[in-house]
Design a protein around this motif. Structure first.
Motif, PDB file in Angstrom:
ATOM      1  N   ARG A  71       0.830  -1.216   0.000  1.00  0.00           N
ATOM      2  CA  ARG A  71       0.000   0.000   0.000  1.00  0.00           C
ATOM      3  C   ARG A  71       0.858   1.256   0.000  1.00  0.00           C
ATOM      4  N   ASP A  72       2.106   1.146   0.469  1.00  0.00           N
ATOM      5  CA  ASP A  72       3.062   2.253   0.452  1.00  0.00           C
ATOM      6  C   ASP A  72       2.477   3.529   1.071  1.00  0.00           C
ATOM      7  N   GLY A  73       1.793   3.355   2.205  1.00  0.00           N
ATOM      8  CA  GLY A  73       1.237   4.513   2.897  1.00  0.00           C
ATOM      9  C   GLY A  73      -0.081   5.018   2.345  1.00  0.00           C
ATOM     10  N   ASN A  74      -0.640   4.354   1.349  1.00  0.00           N
ATOM     11  CA  ASN A  74      -1.895   4.800   0.748  1.00  0.00           C
ATOM     12  C   ASN A  74      -3.074   4.218   1.536  1.00  0.00           C
ATOM     13  N   PHE A  75      -3.719   5.075   2.303  1.00  0.00           N
ATOM     14  CA  PHE A  75      -4.917   4.693   3.043  1.00  0.00           C
ATOM     15  C   PHE A  75      -6.082   5.590   2.643  1.00  0.00           C
ATOM     16  N   ASP A  76      -6.055   6.072   1.405  1.00  0.00           N
ATOM     17  CA  ASP A  76      -7.090   6.994   0.945  1.00  0.00           C
ATOM     18  C   ASP A  76      -8.487   6.391   1.023  1.00  0.00           C
TER      19      ASP A  76
END
Length: 194
Positions: free
Chosen positions: A79-84
Motif C-alpha cells: 500500500r506504500d502509505g496509501n490509506f485513501d
C-alpha cells in the motif's frame, strides 16, 4: 489540589531518582500544568474506549493467525502509505499498525470522531472488504459483516488509561474544512498582495 500534590509525593516517594527529580521540578514550576483543570476530561466513547470532546480512541491488541503478520506486513508495504480508502469512513483521524511480541500480536490504534458504535458501523457499511483484508490476519476475526464483529473488537480492545488530544472539539470534517479555508485564504491574500 494540595491533597493531590501530597498523593503525588507519596506515589513517587519510592520512584527511581529521575522520577523524584522530575516531580520536584514540575512542582517548582507550579502543579497546575499536571493537576489543573483540563480543557476536556476523558470519558467513555461508548461500549469501549475513551473520548475527549469529539475525538475518541480505539486501541486493539489481537493475536495473529499463522502467517498473518507476514501477510499483513507485506500488504501494508504494498500500500506504500496509501490509506485513501479510509477517507470514505469520514471520521478517522489516524491509524497505526504495530507488530508486537515477535510478530505474534497486532497493536492497532486509531482516533476517530464521536461514539464507538457508529464508528464501527461506518467501517461495516463503507469499507467492509478493506477492513477484512487487514483484520482477517487476526485469530477469530468474524468478518466485518458479521453480527459478532463488535463483540470481537470489544474483546481485544484496551481502553487508554491516559490520552491527549490537541484539538478535542474538531472532527475530521471540520479539520478538513479549516484546512481548505486556510489554503483559500492564503491564496486570496497572495493574489491581493501582488
Amino acid at each position: 489540589m494540595e491533597q493531590n500534590i501530597q498523593k503525588l509525593r507519596e506515589l513517587y516517594a519510592d520512584a527511581p531518582e529521575v522520577g523524584k527529580q522530575a516531580l520536584k521540578n514540575v512542582l517548582q514550576k507550579g502543579a497546575t500544568s499536571i493537576m489543573g483543570k483540563p480543557r476536556t476530561r476523558m470519558e467513555s466513547a461508548g461500549r469501549v474506549g475513551s473520548r475527549q470532546g469529539r475525538v475518541s480512541e480505539l486501541t486493539l491488541i489481537a493475536p495473529f493467525v499463522e502467517g498473518g503478520a507476514e501477510r499483513l506486513r507485506a500488504f501494508l508495504q504494498l500500500r506504500d502509505g496509501n490509506f485513501d480508502d479510509t477517507d470514505r469512513v469520514g471520521t478517522v483521524h489516524d491509524m497505526r499498525f504495530v507488530f508486537l511480541d515477535n510478530d505474534r500480536k497486532l497493536l492497532f490504534c486509531t482516533a476517530y470522531d464521536d461514539e464507538w458504535d457508529p464508528y464501527i458501523d461506518d467501517f461495516a457499511t463503507k469499507i467492509p472488504d478493506e477492513l477484512d483484508l487487514f483484520m482477517s490476519n487476526c485469530v477469530g476475526w468474524p468478518g466485518t459483516r458479521s453480527p459478532s464483529v463488535k463483540d470481537w473488537i470489544a474483546k481485544y480492545q484496551v481502553t487508554a488509561d491516559g490520552w491527549y488530544v490537541a484539538n478535542p472539539d474538531l472532527t475530521v470534517a471540520e479539520t478538513m474544512r479549516l484546512n481548505r479555508v486556510g489554503h483559500a485564504l492564503e491564496e486570496f491574500l497572495d493574489k491581493i498582495s501582488d
